[in-house]
Design a protein around this motif. Structure first.
Motif, mmCIF file in Angstrom:
data_model
loop_
_atom_site.group_PDB
_atom_site.id
_atom_site.type_symbol
_atom_site.label_atom_id
_atom_site.label_comp_id
_atom_site.label_asym_id
_atom_site.label_seq_id
_atom_site.Cartn_x
_atom_site.Cartn_y
_atom_site.Cartn_z
ATOM 1 N N UNK A 134 0.828 -1.209 0.000
ATOM 2 C CA UNK A 134 0.000 0.000 0.000
ATOM 3 C C UNK A 134 0.862 1.258 0.000
ATOM 4 N N UNK A 135 1.926 1.258 0.786
ATOM 5 C CA UNK A 135 2.810 2.422 0.850
ATOM 6 C C UNK A 135 3.500 2.642 -0.492
ATOM 7 N N UNK A 136 3.910 1.558 -1.139
ATOM 8 C CA UNK A 136 4.567 1.663 -2.443
ATOM 9 C C UNK A 136 3.624 2.270 -3.475
ATOM 10 N N UNK A 137 2.417 1.739 -3.551
ATOM 11 C CA UNK A 137 1.450 2.242 -4.527
ATOM 12 C C UNK A 137 1.106 3.704 -4.275
ATOM 13 N N UNK A 138 0.932 4.067 -3.007
ATOM 14 C CA UNK A 138 0.602 5.445 -2.678
ATOM 15 C C UNK A 138 1.739 6.384 -3.067
#
Length: 456
Positions: A134-138
């Motif tokens: 999730x952090x990567x995509x954000x």
């Protein structure tokens, strides 16, 4: 199935399939996007005049999803507003997808390592490491929006103030070209590319900036955002990417400027300032961006050959650029230098390059050479075009650049299909191959007897 015999949830099964066959699933995802794009471009509403053929729609959709920029029909005149929106969305999906893909595969590789190796890798790279999906995509989404938005604002303002475009048209031009530039796609809404802005630094340098930011790769951007311009705090990957990007940008621009300085078909008619700007711009575009501010078909044969080399090298890993990547090229240079010096280790920035990374770099480079040579032989043998023209076209397709000598639309349909396969392989091949090699790396409890054949 779980160990207790109960079926796994769908999400668990999907995650397991991705871990077992990441390359296959990624290829299917990109193929699906190309298929949907092809169908949309075949709709009558997508064309401004006559409808597109299947090959034209397939070629354009592949070029957009693979962020290449090669075209067989004029983007500005053949496609309607709806068709151009479809192309823009395909570019965005392809660019965002490749950055996400590279980052998530990086996570996958790190999770396949032992705990100690994972911790060492995370400490050394200071990039994606052990972060959550999730952090990567954000982070990728925020970086993409900020970079594209900033470029779009500058371009929109320039189109309005200097070229008298109304707000709506200027905004569309600004957004389209900023997205195309950040994703290293090279699609333009002008029939002659960006030749009308060859001496305009606001347009040219904004495009170059967006291309470079998108091309250095998400892991590097994330690390620069965290550490700032403090080279001592950078990981080896970031140091190599930044160094090679700078060297190739300056060197590529200088090469094109010198080689084309007196060419009446390209830089010759421009004043000194114009020549320097156009030469730098064109050198930067060989880093897989594909825009042109001069007529690439009129360049000298030597410039084409030098551009082939720059296109083949490409940009940074984990970004929207293509090619074998600057890190692969740098590792090969360091290995060659160590061999010439007789050093037992290949060392860069006081760090020893792991033997596995050396083998992977060699494998990616040699397989990429084969991927370029074979289609070049086939097309040269079955068309009326010269070797230097065909080589330029093939390298541009495989490295997902989009620059052309002007022969793309004149190639036979099956030649264009071959270029479609090259764009697809060039977009996914180096990433998927590098990941597959890393995931196959495993400990062996024995070693074969050593022997050395005569080399050279």
């Amino acid at each position: 199935m779980r160990p207790d015999g109960t079926p796994r949830p769908t999400k668990d099964r999907a995650a397991g399939a991705f871990r077992r066959r990441p390359g296959k699933l990624v290829a299917l995802g990109f193929a699906a996007a190309i298929g949907i794009g092809t169908l949309l471009l075949l709709l009558p509403v997508s064309s401004a005049g006559r409808g597109a053929t299947v090959v034209e729609a397939l070629f354009t959709a592949t070029s957009a999803v693979c962020v290449t920029g090669l075209v067989v029909v004029d983007t500005a005149t053949h496609w309607s507003g709806f068709g151009q929106v479809v192309i823009l969305l395909l570019i965005q999906v392809g660019g965002f997808g490749i950055m996400t893909l590279a980052s998530l595969l990086g996570l996958l590789i790190s999770r396949r390592m032992g705990l100690r190796t994972r911790l060492v890798t995370a400490s050394a790279t200071r990039s994606v490491g052990l972060g959550d999906v999730r952090r990567v995509l954000l982070a990728i989404g925020i970086i993409t929006a900020v970079a594209e938005g900033a470029a779009a604002v500058v371009l929109t303002g320039r189109y309005m103030v200097t070229y008298g475009e109304p707000l709506g048209r200027a905004t569309w031009l600004g957004v389209f070209h900023s997205v195309s530039a950040f994703n290293n796609a090279g699609f333009a809404l002008y029939s002659d590319g960006l030749m009308g802005f060859v001496t305009d630094p606001w347009i040219s340098l904004t495009i170059v900036a967006a291309v470079v930011v998108g091309g250095i790769g998400f892991p590097v951007i994330l690390e620069l955002r965290r550490t700032g311009w403090t080279p001592r705090a950078w990981s080896l990957h970031t140091k190599i990417t930044m160094l090679m990007t700078g060297v190739l940008l300056v060197g590529g621009g200088a090469f094109v400027t010198v080689a084309e300085w007196s060419n009446p078909a390209t830089l010759g008619p421009l004043d000194v300032r114009g020549k320097l700007l156009a030469g730098f711009f064109q050198g930067a575009m060989t880093r897989t961006a594909g825009f042109n501010s001069v007529d690439t078909a009129g360049m000298n044969n030597g410039t084409w050959l030098g551009s082939d080399v720059l296109m083949f090298i490409g940009g940074g890993s984990g970004g929207t650029a293509g090619g074998i990547k600057v890190t692969t090229f740098a590792v090969l240079l360091v290995v060659i230098w160590a061999e010439l010096r007789g050093d037992p280790d290949a060392v860069f920035f006081d760090r020893r390059i792991a033997p596995a990374a050396q083998r992977q770099a060699l494998s990616v480079a040699l397989l990429s050479v084969a991927a370029v040579i074979v289609p070049t032989i086939v097309i040269t043998s079955t068309s009326q075009f010269s070797l230097d023209q065909v080589l330029y076209e093939v390298v541009s397709a495989f490295a997902t650049v989009g620059l052309s000598t002007g022969i793309t639309a004149d190639l036979a349909d099956w030649h264009q299909i071959l270029l479609v396969l090259l764009m697809f392989a060039g977009r996914l091949g180096p990433v998927a191959l590098g990941t597959a090699l890393a995931l196959r790396d495993k400990q062996r409890l024995f070693r074969h007897p050593e022997s050395a054949p005569i080399v050279g």
